[in-house]
Every structure is written in C-alpha cells, then in structure tokens.
Design a protein around this motif. Structure first.
Motif, short mmCIF file in Angstrom:
data_model
loop_
_atom_site.label_atom_id
_atom_site.label_comp_id
_atom_site.label_asym_id
_atom_site.label_seq_id
_atom_site.Cartn_x
_atom_site.Cartn_y
_atom_site.Cartn_z
N LEU A 1 -6.11 9.35 8.02
CA LEU A 1 -5.09 9.74 6.96
C LEU A 1 -5.55 10.15 5.47
N GLY A 2 -4.96 11.64 5.02
CA GLY A 2 -5.67 12.00 4.28
C GLY A 2 -7.08 12.85 3.75
N ALA A 3 -7.68 12.72 5.25
CA ALA A 3 -8.82 13.33 5.32
C ALA A 3 -8.83 14.71 6.07
N ASN A 4 -9.93 15.10 6.64
CA ASN A 4 -10.05 16.53 7.10
C ASN A 4 -8.91 16.58 8.20
N GLU A 5 -8.15 17.85 8.02
CA GLU A 5 -7.21 18.22 8.84
C GLU A 5 -6.15 17.22 9.40
N ALA B 1 -1.23 9.68 3.85
CA ALA B 1 -0.28 8.58 4.00
C ALA B 1 1.03 8.57 3.25
N ILE B 2 1.21 9.64 2.91
CA ILE B 2 2.66 9.76 2.13
C ILE B 2 3.52 10.56 3.01
N ILE B 3 4.55 10.00 3.39
CA ILE B 3 5.51 10.74 4.28
C ILE B 3 6.42 11.87 3.43
N SER B 4 6.36 13.07 3.88
CA SER B 4 7.16 13.96 3.21
C SER B 4 7.58 14.92 4.10
N TYR C 1 -2.83 17.82 0.91
CA TYR C 1 -3.91 17.13 0.46
C TYR C 1 -4.22 17.00 -0.69
N SER C 2 -3.65 17.70 -1.69
CA SER C 2 -4.12 17.66 -3.03
C SER C 2 -3.87 16.45 -3.84
N ASP C 3 -4.52 16.15 -4.81
CA ASP C 3 -4.53 14.94 -5.90
C ASP C 3 -2.92 15.21 -6.51
N GLU D 1 2.72 13.62 -7.81
CA GLU D 1 4.01 14.02 -7.90
C GLU D 1 4.71 13.03 -6.86
N ALA D 2 4.36 12.79 -5.85
CA ALA D 2 5.10 11.79 -4.86
C ALA D 2 5.28 10.69 -5.52
N GLU D 3 4.20 10.17 -6.29
CA GLU D 3 4.70 8.78 -7.12
C GLU D 3 5.84 9.07 -8.10
N LYS D 4 5.81 10.16 -8.56
CA LYS D 4 6.97 10.26 -9.49
C LYS D 4 8.25 10.35 -8.97
#
Length: 697
Positions: free
Chosen positions: A377-381, A385-388, A510-512, A517-520
């Motif tokens: 999760l969070g790696a290539n393709e 781990a964040i549900i959206s 995939y972006s930082d 933003e998800a944390e906000k």
C-alpha cells in the motif's frame, strides 16, 4: 484447445444440468430456495443428492467433499467416497440428502479466535445451494458454510451470505419507498481482477524465502526493472501464453468466466479478470482461480506467486474488487443514466456508498489488511493506506450542486477526435479514471483497489455490503416517514454531501501532498495491519455488524484474535527464515568470496612483483566491513526474535513488537546483504537474483 462453448461449465452442476436431471417439482423447489431463501425439505435434498451423485460419477468422480473457506484464508476439503458396502462383500454408490446438506469437519483444528477449544472438536458445514457444486480432481465439491457447534461462523462465506441478505433487505426498503413494487431482491455483484507473478520453478526451489514466506527476504535491485514501462500490455511470452491458455480452459470447465489476460506493470507480472457475477459465487470462483493458477503453473515448470510484494522495489500485486448493486429484474442501482442529476434512485444509492465508506473507513481498511499488503500500500501501482473515493468530474460537479441546492445539470460525454480521417470518432466518457484511488467509481460500479492479491475477497465484500446496508437503513427510515418524498430526498442528499464530502478526492493519491491534505480532512491513515485490527473491536463497528446479523460481538472479537495471531506468526516465520538464509547461505558465501579475494592478493604478493593491489584490497575491505556488519545485525535480529518469543503481553502488543522491532531489524539486516549481492562474484552468491527470476520465464 477444445471448443469453448462445449467445455464451459462442463464440470459444474449448474442450472442447465439441474433442469435436465431433476424432476420438475424438485427443480422448482430448489430454485425457490436459491432465489427466495426458503428452506429445503429433506425429501427434496435426497432427490437432488441422488441426481448430483449420478452426474458426478458419470463424469469420473469417486468421492465427494464439502468445500469450505475457513479463517485460514484458503479453502478446505475432506473427501469421502460414494461407496457403501453390501452384505455380499461388494459396494454400491450412495449419496444422501443428509450428506449433501451437512458435514462435520474438526472445528478445533482451524483458526477460531477462542470460539473453539482443542477439546471442542465438533463443527458443521452446511450446503450453500446458491453456489453450484463442481468437479475437481475426481471429487464432487459442494460449496458450504462452516460454523461451530454453537452456530458461530468459522469461515469467510457465512458472514458474506448474511451481509448479502442484510443489504438486500435494506435496499428493498429504499426501493419500496421510491415506489418500486416489483423488485424482489437486490444483489451485489463482483468482478475481481487477479494479479500474480510467474517465475521459473527451479529458481523458486532455490529460494527458501519464497518457499517459506511467499516473498523474497533478500534481493538487490536488478539493472533493469520496470522503468521502461515496456512490460505492461506487452506481447505475452510463449511460455506464459501457454500457461494462460491452460488456465483459461481449466477455469471455463469450472464455469468461471475468465475474460481478460495481460502483462502487468512489473516484469514477470500478469493479470486475469473474470466477468461479473454475484458476490458469493465470485468469491468462490476467485478462490478456485488462485488454486488453478498455482496447479497449472507447476505443469509448465513455473511457480505462481500470489504474495502482495514478492519483490522489493518492484510493482506489487493486488486484487481490484469491482463491486456493484443490482436488482433481480436487471437494474444496476449504480448506473448514472444519461442525466444523473435527475436520477434520484442512483443518487441515493451513490450517496449511501459515500457515507458508508467515510463512516467506516477503518473497517474497510481492515478488510484489505494482511502482512503482505503492508509492503504494497502506497507503493508502485497501489493505493495509499488512506481510504478516499474518486468520483470524477461529472459526479463531483453534481454533488457540488446538491450541496448548494438542487442539481440542475450533468456534464455530458462527447466525441473524441484523434485527428486522422481514417480513424473513427470515439465516444468519450464523461469522466477520466484514477488509478491512484483506493475506491474509485468507474462508470456503474466501484473499484476497491486495496484488496490483497493473496486474500479471499469475502472480507472486503461482506464489509462493503454491511456498511452500505446500515446507511440504506437510515435512509429508508426517513423515506418511509416522509410526507414530501422529493423534498426529503433532496434533504438527505444535501446532508450526506455536506457531512461526507471530505472522503471525495479526485487527485493523485500517491502524492505527499495528499497525505497532508487527508490529515487536515481528518481521514484515517492506518499504515499497518496490526494497527488496523483495532477496528474489529471498535464499538461502532461491533454495533453495525451485530445490528445486521453479519457477525456477532464474539465472532468479531475472534477475528481480531485470529488476525493478530496470523500476523505475528507470519512475521516470526519471515524473521526465522531471514536468519536461516543469512547465517547458513549468505554469510558462508561472502566469507568464501573474501577468502578467495585474500588468497589472490597473497598469491600476487608471493610473486615478488610490485603491482598495484588497491582494487583488490579495497574490495576486500568493503566485503569484510559489510560482512562484519551483517554478522552484528544477525545477532540484533536474534535478540528481537527472542524478545518476541518471550513476550507475555497481549497479542496486539506482541504485534507491535513484531511490526516495529522484529520487522525493522529484518530490513536493516537485508540492507547489508543486498549490498553484498552487488559486489560478491556471482559464482559465490547462493541465491537466484531478481534479474534471474524476473527475466527468465
């Protein structure tokens, strides 16, 4: 290859076979049970069993088995022959309705999370007549649910069947409130895309880490990986193509509609996708698909790897779970139509999914958790781990209109002209796709991309069914009491959009920047399986599962214990395997190489010739330094494993030790070993390399 239309379903006791072989009254009674959930009489069961046995024997079967899906995540089967002795020393072939309906495997020998003690052995398998029986390896396989002596679910299928009933019940209430009086059932459907790797069997046999854990615990990055993006959808190699052809044929015989096959992103990685079917049958079919792929691979001197991350730094494997809801009279409830802003039914069911995913994001994340997926999760393709939820421009625009008042328009699709006269103008979808989203709307369904490649799809689907049923229940309560239905619908939609729009994200998952933003937005970012397990015993989640009769508190708590136990055992096996390979293969190999290097230096020095030996001495120094470091890190990992072995706290605390101490020490040890792989002569290196495995199929 045999003619597809002739072999398809030839190993299945399907509707066509039942219609031919059963008396009309029996056939109607069985169909009523399948379609309406009515009970099946013993007399009908006896007739069905006899016909099923005759069909199986005619097709070469000698045994029958209750085929079930315990909490190991794989399937189980105990085979009994059809033979029954006679007084004259011969045998007859018998199979009763009682044997069809009920079996008694040992319930104490499967994971139960405390539901069964060692001395409490009795458990039951119950025929699931909604999933057709099939033939496999000379046995009649009867899909069944598996429960304890006291009726608790000990498998993946039981809660899935319960959740399908729960969702149908609540969805029907909404449809009735909207004026639909004809639909009798709402069905969830799934099409699970299955990713996997194929490597040469001889190379698999030479790697204890693959044999014991399913993934490589050591391995340096090859000179060429997937960076040229030349494998995805590329020409399929002949050896792989022959494997795929045989897999297709075997699946078609089992009535599994294998549709799509192609090369995936990573070298040696591939994908198989079936056509949609009901969730229960899709789950059974996916278990069979994984089994068939592994068996067929061996016939081609290949090995099929289903682990989520068999190769570090290389694209991982997932299982994209394409989920939707439809009625028994053929209406897809997630079909937007030409004017989705006017489609109240669609918008209600869409918003129900949005609210469910936001409210129960932690539980949905848990449904896609295992030790292997923690690497992916969070790696290539793979999604983070964040549900959206990705909705695309058209639906996002409609929801923004709803938030500010009634929606009055829908962005329409258009024609795409390519600029070459001989090429046709293509119909352009109203929205793009987003491969970085873990839960994306893709036209008339949602694609849940987080599911692990090696896991059963039952957990994610019974979770989805249940949480959506819960939201639909609340919507139905309001619609049933509404004096002005249209006004109430608009109010419900407006409230859901305002309260749950935070879960909608159409950008780069995939972006930082998205993590920040998800944390906000207050979205959970549950990075490990250990941390995810807490959702199983959260009061909110216990309540929703219990309310809809999918899992009781005791059953949820047992799954919490099982998940943690499985995780802890998995990491322990990986750590012990890491130590074994490091101590008994890598360390002796690099010492031999260093000894050979030192010997060559001494030999040259003995000639008395004055030459520059700096290259040899620098290499010897580097190897010796890394070898010393490797030996120290072996000792550190051994201490961490011993700490875990001797830990007397609860399973969650032990899981945290395995995740943040043992697992981290494994990675630190691996760093030195992988550096050594890049400088030690290949003649001395004891393991097939990534380059060997990924490019030699």
């Amino acid at each position: 290859m045999s003619k597809v239309t002739e072999i398809f379903g030839s190993y299945v006791f399907n509707d066509s076979v039942m219609k031919d072989r059963l008396p009309k009254a029996t056939y109607k009674a069985l169909k009523k049970t399948i379609q309406e959930g009515t009970s099946l009489s013993p007399e009908v069961a006896d007739v069905v069993a006899s016909a099923m046995k005759d069909w199986a024997v005619e097709n070469g079967a000698t045994h029958f088995t209750h085929w079930f899906q315990p909490l190991t995540g794989i399937t189980a089967e105990k085979h009994d022959s059809f033979i029954s002795p006679t007084s004259d020393g011969k045998v007859i072939l018998e199979f009763s309705g009682k044997e069809l309906i009920k079996g008694e495997p040992d319930a104490s020998s499967f994971p139960s999370g405390g539901l069964r003690a060692t001395f409490e052995a009795r458990g039951y398998t119950a025929w699931d007549c909604t999933s057709p029986a099939f033939l496999k390896d000379g046995s009649l396989c009867i899909p069944t649910a598996f429960c304890s002596y006291n009726g608790e679910a000990l498998d993946k299928k039981t809660p899935l069947l319960r959740s399908m009933e729960a969702l149908s019940k609540q969805a029907l209430r909404v449809l009735r409130a909207l004026g639909n009086t004809t639909t009798q059932r709402v069905i969830t459907t799934v099409g699970p895309e299955q990713e996997y790797f194929l490597i040469d069997k001889k190379m698999y046999d030479a790697r204890k880490d693959l044999i014991f854990t399913g993934r490589t615990l050591f391995g340096a990055k090859p000179s060429k990986g997937q960076e040229l993006e030349d494998h995805y959808f590329g020409t399929i190699k002949e050896r792989v193509s022959e494997f795929m052809k045989e897999v297709d044929e075997e699946l078609w015989k089992l009535g599994i509609s294998a549709k799509t096959k192609h090369n995936e992103v990573a070298p040696a990685q591939h994908e198989l996708a079936p056509i949609f079917t009901t969730t229960n049958i899709a789950t059974d079919h996916n278990q069979l698909t994984m089994e068939v792929m592994k068996k067929v691979a061996l016939r081609h001197d290949l090995y099929c790897l289903l682990h989520e991350k068999p190769f570090a730094g290389v694209n991982g494997s997932g299982k994209h779970n394409n989920w939707s809801m439809g009625t028994d009279d053929g209406v897809n409830l997630l079909e937007p139509g030409k004017s989705p802003h006017e489609n109240q039914q669609f918008l209600l069911f869409l918003c129900a999914v949005i609210e469910a995913v936001d409210e129960y994001a932690d539980l949905l994340r848990m449904s896609a958790a295992n030790a292997g997926n923690d690497h992916r999760l969070g790696a290539n393709e793979a999604p983070p781990a964040i549900i959206s939820i990705f909705l695309g421009d058209q639906l996002t625009d409609i929801l923004e209109q709803i938030e500010n008042g009634p929606a009055t328009s829908s962005k329409s699709s258009s024609k795409l002209t390519i600029g070459v006269n001989t090429l046709p103008a293509l119909p352009k979808d109203a929205t793009d796709r987003n491969r970085t989203s873990p839960f994306a709307f893709t036209g008339n369904k949602f694609e849940f991309r987080m599911v692990p490649s090696s896991a059963s799809i039952a957990a994610c689907n019974f979770t989805l069914n249940t949480i959506v049923a819960e939201v639909l229940s609340g919507i139905a309560d309001r619609l049933e009491k509404a004096s002005d239905l249209d006004a109430e619908i608009q109010t419900i939609l407006n409230e859901i959009v305002k309260s749950h729009k935070r879960i909608i994200f159409n950008g780069n998952g995939y972006s930082d920047e998205w993590v920040a933003e998800a944390e906000k937005r207050g979205l959970p970012n549950i990075k490990s399986t250990v941390e995810a397990t807490k959702s199983l015993i959260a009061e909110k989640n216990l309540a929703v599962m219990e309310k809809h009769g999918v899992l009781s508190r005791v059953e949820m708590e047992s799954r919490y214990e099982i998940m943690l136990e499985n995780y802890n055992k998995t990491i322990n096996i990986e750590a012990l395997t890491t130590l074994e390979i490091a101590k008994r293969q890598i360390l002796p190999a690099v010492i031999k190489f260093a000894t050979s290097l030192a010997g060559s230096i001494n030999t040259i020095n003995a000639t008395g010739i004055s030459v520059d030996l700096s290259a040899q001495t620098e290499l010897l120094t580097e190897v010796s330094t890394l070898t010393s470091s490797l030996k120290k890190k072996i000792a550190v990992l051994e201490e961490a494993v011993a700490k875990a072995d001797n830990f007397e706290g609860d399973a969650y605390e032990l899981g945290m030790i395995y995740r943040f101490e043992v697992f981290e020490k494994m990675n630190e040890l691996r760093e030195d070993a992988d550096k050594l792989e890049t400088i030690v002569d290949s003649e001395f290196w004891p393991l097939p390399t990534y380059g060997d495995m990924l490019f030699n199929v």
